[in-house]
Motif scaffolding. Structure first.
Motif, short mmCIF file in Angstrom:
data_model
loop_
_atom_site.label_atom_id
_atom_site.label_comp_id
_atom_site.label_asym_id
_atom_site.label_seq_id
_atom_site.Cartn_x
_atom_site.Cartn_y
_atom_site.Cartn_z
N ILE A 1 5.06 1.23 -6.83
CA ILE A 1 4.58 -0.14 -6.56
C ILE A 1 4.09 -0.78 -7.85
O ILE A 1 4.42 -1.92 -8.17
N HIS A 2 3.32 -0.01 -8.64
CA HIS A 2 2.76 -0.63 -9.85
C HIS A 2 3.77 -0.72 -10.99
O HIS A 2 3.57 -1.46 -11.93
N MET A 3 4.87 0.04 -10.88
CA MET A 3 5.90 -0.02 -11.94
C MET A 3 6.96 -1.07 -11.62
O MET A 3 7.84 -1.32 -12.43
N PRO B 1 -13.60 6.92 -3.98
CA PRO B 1 -13.40 5.55 -4.48
C PRO B 1 -12.00 5.34 -5.05
O PRO B 1 -11.37 6.28 -5.55
N GLY B 2 -11.53 4.11 -4.93
CA GLY B 2 -10.26 3.73 -5.57
C GLY B 2 -9.02 4.21 -4.86
O GLY B 2 -7.95 4.23 -5.43
N CYS B 3 -9.15 4.64 -3.59
CA CYS B 3 -7.98 5.19 -2.90
C CYS B 3 -7.39 4.23 -1.88
O CYS B 3 -6.62 4.66 -1.01
N GLY B 4 -7.77 2.98 -1.93
CA GLY B 4 -7.06 1.99 -1.12
C GLY B 4 -7.76 1.49 0.13
O GLY B 4 -7.13 0.83 0.95
N LYS B 5 -9.08 1.77 0.29
CA LYS B 5 -9.75 1.35 1.52
C LYS B 5 -9.75 -0.18 1.65
O LYS B 5 -9.40 -0.72 2.69
N THR B 6 -10.13 -0.86 0.56
CA THR B 6 -10.17 -2.31 0.61
C THR B 6 -8.78 -2.90 0.82
O THR B 6 -8.59 -3.82 1.61
N MET B 7 -7.81 -2.31 0.13
CA MET B 7 -6.43 -2.78 0.28
C MET B 7 -5.95 -2.65 1.71
O MET B 7 -5.30 -3.55 2.25
N LEU B 8 -6.28 -1.50 2.33
CA LEU B 8 -5.84 -1.27 3.71
C LEU B 8 -6.45 -2.31 4.65
O LEU B 8 -5.77 -2.83 5.52
N VAL C 1 0.87 -1.18 0.00
CA VAL C 1 0.00 0.00 0.00
C VAL C 1 0.90 1.23 0.00
O VAL C 1 1.66 1.45 0.94
N GLY C 2 0.83 2.01 -1.06
CA GLY C 2 1.72 3.17 -1.18
C GLY C 2 1.26 4.31 -0.29
O GLY C 2 0.06 4.56 -0.17
N GLY C 3 2.21 5.02 0.32
CA GLY C 3 1.91 6.23 1.09
C GLY C 3 0.95 6.00 2.24
O GLY C 3 1.03 4.98 2.92
N GLY D 1 -5.60 5.92 -6.56
CA GLY D 1 -4.70 4.76 -6.67
C GLY D 1 -5.14 3.85 -7.80
O GLY D 1 -4.32 3.34 -8.58
N ALA D 2 -6.48 3.65 -7.90
CA ALA D 2 -6.99 2.76 -8.95
C ALA D 2 -6.70 3.37 -10.32
O ALA D 2 -6.36 2.65 -11.27
N ASP D 3 -6.82 4.71 -10.44
CA ASP D 3 -6.51 5.37 -11.72
C ASP D 3 -5.04 5.15 -12.08
O ASP D 3 -4.71 4.86 -13.23
N LEU D 4 -4.16 5.30 -11.06
CA LEU D 4 -2.73 5.17 -11.33
C LEU D 4 -2.38 3.75 -11.79
O LEU D 4 -1.57 3.55 -12.69
N GLU D 5 -3.06 2.78 -11.15
CA GLU D 5 -2.83 1.39 -11.56
C GLU D 5 -3.23 1.23 -13.03
O GLU D 5 -2.52 0.63 -13.84
N ALA D 6 -4.38 1.85 -13.39
CA ALA D 6 -4.86 1.75 -14.77
C ALA D 6 -3.90 2.44 -15.74
O ALA D 6 -3.67 1.97 -16.85
P1 ADP Z 1 -11.35 1.50 -2.50
O1 ADP Z 1 -11.68 0.34 -1.61
O2 ADP Z 1 -10.93 2.72 -1.74
O3 ADP Z 1 -12.38 1.82 -3.52
P2 ADP Z 1 -9.28 -0.25 -3.44
O4 ADP Z 1 -8.55 -0.55 -2.18
O5 ADP Z 1 -10.21 -1.31 -3.92
O6 ADP Z 1 -10.04 1.13 -3.33
O7 ADP Z 1 -8.21 0.10 -4.58
C1 ADP Z 1 -8.39 -0.23 -5.93
C2 ADP Z 1 -7.07 -0.51 -6.59
O8 ADP Z 1 -6.30 0.68 -6.66
C3 ADP Z 1 -6.23 -1.48 -5.80
O9 ADP Z 1 -6.44 -2.80 -6.22
C4 ADP Z 1 -4.81 -1.02 -6.07
O10 ADP Z 1 -4.30 -1.65 -7.21
C5 ADP Z 1 -4.94 0.44 -6.38
N1 ADP Z 1 -4.57 1.27 -5.21
C6 ADP Z 1 -5.37 2.14 -4.56
N2 ADP Z 1 -4.71 2.76 -3.55
C7 ADP Z 1 -3.47 2.26 -3.54
C8 ADP Z 1 -2.30 2.47 -2.73
N3 ADP Z 1 -2.29 3.35 -1.71
N4 ADP Z 1 -1.18 1.76 -3.03
C9 ADP Z 1 -1.16 0.89 -4.05
N5 ADP Z 1 -2.21 0.64 -4.85
C10 ADP Z 1 -3.36 1.31 -4.62
#
Ligand code: ADP
Length: 417
Positions: free
Chosen positions: A327-329, A189-196, A148-150, A352-357
């Motif tokens: 992380i994604h690179m 959305p897409g800022c890492g809540k599920t990942m955390l 999880v970045g940052g 984060g999700a945008d950056l991954e994309a």
């Molecule tokens: P949310 O639950 O906030 O909608 P997710 O945790 O599902 O977001 O994140 C979606 C995707 O975005 C992850 O699978 C990951 O690839 C990328 N992502 C988001 N935040 C981060 C982060 N802080 N570090 C690395 N990847 C991230």
């Protein structure tokens, strides 16, 4: 059983793995009146079971039973026993070429050098699906903090609110405070809540039970409350565990919001509240939820003793975006002209999700340019950025920050009464 005098010296013990399928008449006082739930063993239990099953095995010095018992979340006694048996079989297979099957006896010098190594255990470990996890929800996530970045501050808060109580409950007792029962992660959305949530489960060595809000209604039509009960029951048996509700807003929308059948959501809300209120006894179970719409959540859910810790997961700032990009690179062959800082500065408003994309797109562009392509260039990233637009506007950020401010009077830990 009714005919057995109370002072008779006969005791009837029954065993089942489906207690609810038993005729309730049998579970009345005077019949089977004591129920003992034997759950999945915890780390210590697994260690002891491993010791028993490896007692007569010639273990190599690299086998660390403590470490093995740590990684076997969700294994039952039977799973541990088949882990040992399979590891022994793998070890035997290694020695097979040295054994002459024509001979009646295996030479004693070979018998003496046979040992079961950690690699045998790991090979067996990969093949066994633990019983408790065959059911739908329980999983052992494999996301670590480093993935999880940052988000340093958010990670720190989660460590204190979740990881410490799971790993060191005694320190909370010592200072006389209770850890929070429920944690709500909110933010765009897409800022890492599920990942955390997954990362904190991995780092806290807990099982992870995840339920997506809308799924609760579509998968268990008409049985959503039962599903909630079931989820908490599983959480208890698989403790230490984290129960994660994604998109909590769809599970517990503000009452009277008029979503579909409000009767159903009323019942689901009250079931969830009952389970959260009863969580006192749920040692080692932490509930985490995530939402992009904290404003439409039923306020009863946010009262002290329920989801009483709100953690804001903000849109990634410069540092966080740079780390997410790195992380994604990590596994991409980058051309010399790729400069992470330069790309970071072009990605304000990207989640984060945008950056991954963006990274995925850049990789694809490179391949499209040349199917044999050996590296991804700055130009490819520029193309990726053209394709994937940022999803977070300054207005959205302001809105979340405003919401956070209103809730900021974060409740201090509740003293034990
Ligand atoms: P949310 O639950 O906030 O909608 P997710 O945790 O599902 O977001 O994140 C979606 C995707 O975005 C992850 O699978 C990951 O690839 C990328 N992502 C988001 N935040 C981060 C982060 N802080 N570090 C690395 N990847 C991230």
């Amino acid at each position: 059983m009714d005919g057995m005098g109370a002072r008779g010296n006969i005791i009837v013990i029954g065993a089942t793995n489906r207690p609810n399928a038993i005729d309730p008449a049998l579970r009345r006082p005077g019949r089977f009146d004591r129920e003992i739930e034997i759950g999945v063993p915890d780390k210590m239990g697994r260690y002891e079971i491993l010791q028993i099953h490896t007692r007569t095995m010639p273990l190599a010095s690299d086998v660390d039973l403590h470490r093995l018992s740590e990684i076997c979340h969700g294994y039952t006694g039977a799973d541990m026993s088949s882990l040992c048996r399979e590891a022994a079989m793998k070890a035997l297979r290694r020695y097979l070429p040295e054994i002459n099957l024509e001979e009646e006896r295996v030479p004693s010098n070979l018998l003496e050098k046979m040992e079961v190594k950690v690699d045998d255990f790991m090979a067996a470990y990969r093949e066994i699906t633990p019983t408790a996890m065959r059911e739908v929800y329980i999983e052992v996530p494999s996301v670590n903090w480093a993935d999880v970045g940052g988000l340093t501050q958010v990670k720190q808060e989660l460590q204190e609110a979740v990881e410490w109580p799971l790993k060191k409950p005694e320190v909370f007792k010592r200072v006389g405070i209770k850890p929070p029962k429920g944690i709500l992660l909110f933010g765009p959305p897409g800022c890492g809540k599920t990942m955390l949530a997954r990362a904190v489960a991995t780092e806290g060595e807990a099982n992870f039970i995840s339920i997506k809000g809308p799924e609760l209604f579509s998968k268990w039509v008409g049985e959503s409350e039962k599903a909630i009960r079931e989820v908490f029951r599983k959480g208890r048996t698989a403790a230490p565990s984290i129960i994660f509700f994604d998109e909590l807003d769809s599970v517990v929308p503000r009452r009277g919001m008029g979503f579909g059948d409000s009767g159903v959501s009323e019942r689901v809300i009250s079931q969830l509240l009952t389970e959260m209120d009863g969580i006192e006894s749920l040692n080692n179970v932490v509930v985490i939820a995530a939402t992009n719409r904290p404003d439409i959540i039923d306020p009863a859910i946010l009262r002290p003793g329920r989801f009483d810790r709100l953690i804001y997961v903000p849109a990634p700032d410069n540092t966080t975006r740079a780390q997410i990009l790195k992380i994604h690179m990590k596994n991409m062959p980058l051309a010399r002209d790729v400069d992470v800082d330069q790309i970071t500065s072009m990605t304000a408003g990207y989640s984060g999700a945008d950056l991954e994309a963006v990274c995925r797109e850049a990789g694809l562009v490179a391949l499209r340019r040349d199917i044999e392509s050996k590296n991804v260039s700055l130009e490819d990233f520029r193309d990726g950025l053209d394709k994937v637009k940022s999803s977070i506007t300054p207005d959205m950020e302001n809105w979340y920050q405003g919401f956070h401010k209103r809730f900021k009077k974060e409740r201090a830990p509740v003293p034990i009464t």
